[in-house]
Design a protein around this motif. Structure first.
Motif, PDB file in Angstrom:
ATOM      1  N   PHE A  26      -9.832  -9.513  -7.407  1.00  0.00           N
ATOM      2  CA  PHE A  26     -10.113  -8.225  -8.026  1.00  0.00           C
ATOM      3  C   PHE A  26      -8.873  -7.486  -8.515  1.00  0.00           C
ATOM      4  N   TYR A  27      -7.683  -7.933  -8.125  1.00  0.00           N
ATOM      5  CA  TYR A  27      -6.515  -7.134  -8.500  1.00  0.00           C
ATOM      6  C   TYR A  27      -5.287  -7.937  -8.899  1.00  0.00           C
ATOM      7  N   LEU A  28      -4.973  -9.009  -8.173  1.00  0.00           N
ATOM      8  CA  LEU A  28      -3.702  -9.691  -8.393  1.00  0.00           C
ATOM      9  C   LEU A  28      -3.683 -10.595  -9.624  1.00  0.00           C
ATOM     10  N   LEU A  38     -12.879   1.750   1.014  1.00  0.00           N
ATOM     11  CA  LEU A  38     -12.288   0.598   0.340  1.00  0.00           C
ATOM     12  C   LEU A  38     -11.020   0.971  -0.427  1.00  0.00           C
ATOM     13  N   PRO A  39     -10.122  -0.011  -0.623  1.00  0.00           N
ATOM     14  CA  PRO A  39      -8.938   0.239  -1.447  1.00  0.00           C
ATOM     15  C   PRO A  39      -9.338   0.587  -2.879  1.00  0.00           C
ATOM     16  N   GLU A  40      -8.676   1.578  -3.427  1.00  0.00           N
ATOM     17  CA  GLU A  40      -8.995   2.059  -4.770  1.00  0.00           C
ATOM     18  C   GLU A  40      -8.900   0.952  -5.818  1.00  0.00           C
ATOM     19  N   VAL A  47     -13.751  -7.800   2.685  1.00  0.00           N
ATOM     20  CA  VAL A  47     -13.702  -6.635   1.800  1.00  0.00           C
ATOM     21  C   VAL A  47     -14.589  -6.868   0.583  1.00  0.00           C
ATOM     22  N   GLY A  48     -14.597  -8.109   0.071  1.00  0.00           N
ATOM     23  CA  GLY A  48     -15.407  -8.411  -1.093  1.00  0.00           C
ATOM     24  C   GLY A  48     -16.888  -8.201  -0.842  1.00  0.00           C
ATOM     25  N   MET A  49     -17.368  -8.622   0.341  1.00  0.00           N
ATOM     26  CA  MET A  49     -18.786  -8.450   0.634  1.00  0.00           C
ATOM     27  C   MET A  49     -19.110  -6.980   0.923  1.00  0.00           C
ATOM     28  N   ILE A  50     -18.182  -6.249   1.549  1.00  0.00           N
ATOM     29  CA  ILE A  50     -18.393  -4.807   1.743  1.00  0.00           C
ATOM     30  C   ILE A  50     -18.583  -4.136   0.395  1.00  0.00           C
ATOM     31  N   ARG A  51     -17.717  -4.475  -0.558  1.00  0.00           N
ATOM     32  CA  ARG A  51     -17.827  -3.933  -1.919  1.00  0.00           C
ATOM     33  C   ARG A  51     -19.187  -4.289  -2.521  1.00  0.00           C
ATOM     34  N   ALA A  65     -11.888  -0.376  -8.684  1.00  0.00           N
ATOM     35  CA  ALA A  65     -11.593   0.375  -9.912  1.00  0.00           C
ATOM     36  C   ALA A  65     -12.598   0.056 -11.018  1.00  0.00           C
ATOM     37  N   GLU A  66     -12.939  -1.223 -11.184  1.00  0.00           N
ATOM     38  CA  GLU A  66     -13.879  -1.605 -12.244  1.00  0.00           C
ATOM     39  C   GLU A  66     -15.283  -1.088 -11.947  1.00  0.00           C
ATOM     40  N   ASP A  67     -15.695  -1.136 -10.678  1.00  0.00           N
ATOM     41  CA  ASP A  67     -17.015  -0.637 -10.315  1.00  0.00           C
ATOM     42  C   ASP A  67     -17.134   0.861 -10.585  1.00  0.00           C
ATOM     43  N   VAL A  68     -16.071   1.588 -10.299  1.00  0.00           N
ATOM     44  CA  VAL A  68     -16.077   3.026 -10.567  1.00  0.00           C
ATOM     45  C   VAL A  68     -16.114   3.280 -12.071  1.00  0.00           C
TER      46      VAL A  68
END
Length: 291
Positions: free
Chosen positions: A105-107, A236-238, A220-224, A242-245
């Protein structure tokens, strides 16, 4: 000098636990490699390897010789690479263990940017959830999130990500939106295993909330994903959401409150790391550290 060269060959065999794999990595015939290691054993006067048709194991003497020799070999290789890096771009295979969700999701775009800067480096990434053994496995660096156990490995803080509270519009419509941290105790909260307390702060004000919910897990991925699917409130970490928001799948709630920051570490077996690994760690740190 011949023995030093044979020592380096032995280290490659011991790391790979295979003459064939080591020979392929070294670009030399399997028979030559086997003969050179046998000559080293004769020179030392001790058997270093147990050879069978299926696998290779280190003898007690071989284990001791490997532990001492690999540091000598790594330091010599590092000296050559550091001198070469003064004239050329770092090159070679960079083997990295990464957290699945942070990488996904980020790196990924950050790594892509790094790859464009250093075209001579190729990459092998392990995104399995297991904690790889940096001593026994051929990884250059592992990226880890959160509190680390005292393992004797070398750790470097390369980033901190703030955490906030999120819920889907569907959950908010069905269950309402908490107006204070204390009201979180009345909601479905999707938590991490062994973390039933959410510590939140607003400036100098801090509060601990004992949360509950039907789902507790270690991903974390499943929590999201559960939060996106209207199953509750998540901390969750921002950067992860970010994309979901942006697309309206999640909404930040209690925006004046936030959780403690998540620390991101680069972990290596030794401080004697090659230029490719050093540049990778420095590059990630330059992108991940928050002001």
């Amino acid at each position: 000098m011949r023995h030093l060269n044979d020592m380096a060959l032995f280290v490659e065999v011991a790391r790979a636990r295979s003459f064939r794999k080591a020979a392929e990595a070294l670009g030399m015939p399997n028979s030559t490699l086997s003969r050179r290691v046998s000559e080293l054993e004769k020179a030392i006067g001790l058997r270093l390897l147990h050879r069978t048709t299926r696998k290779i194991e280190l003898t007690e003497a071989g284990q001791l010789y490997y532990e001492r020799s690999k540091r000598i070999v790594d330091e010599a290789r590092l000296a050559h690479e550091q001198l070469g890096a003064m004239l050329n771009q770092p090159s070679g295979v960079l083997r990295v263990s990464l957290p699945v969700n942070l990488a996904t999701f980020y790196l990924t775009p950050i790594i892509g940017e790094f790859a464009r800067h250093y075209p001579g480096i190729t990459f092998e990434f392990d995104l399995t959830p297991r904690r790889v053994d940096l001593v026994a496995e051929p990884f250059d660096v592992a990226i880890r999130i959160g509190k680390l156990e005292d393992s004797g490995l070398i750790t470097r803080l390369i980033g901190r990500h703030s955490r906030h509270l999120y819920a889907s519009p569907g959950y908010i419509e069905a269950s309402g939106e908490p107006a204070t941290p204390a009201e979180l105790a009345e909601h479905e909260c999707i938590g991490m295993l062994r973390s039933p307390i959410w510590s939140l702060h607003q400036g100098i004000n801090k509060v601990d909330v004992a949360v509950r919910g039907r789902f507790t897990l270690n991903s974390v991925g499943m929590i999201r994903a559960l939060a996106v699917n209207h199953q509750g409130i998540a901390l969750l970490p921002e950067k992860i959401v970010a994309e979901d928001v942006a697309f309206g799948r999640l909404r930040r709630i209690l925006p004046e409150w936030q959780g403690s920051a998540v620390s991101i570490f680069a972990v290596t077996e030794t401080r004697l790391i090659p230029a490719k690994t050093q540049r990778f760690i420095e590059f990630l740190s330059s992108r991940l550290m928050e002001a």
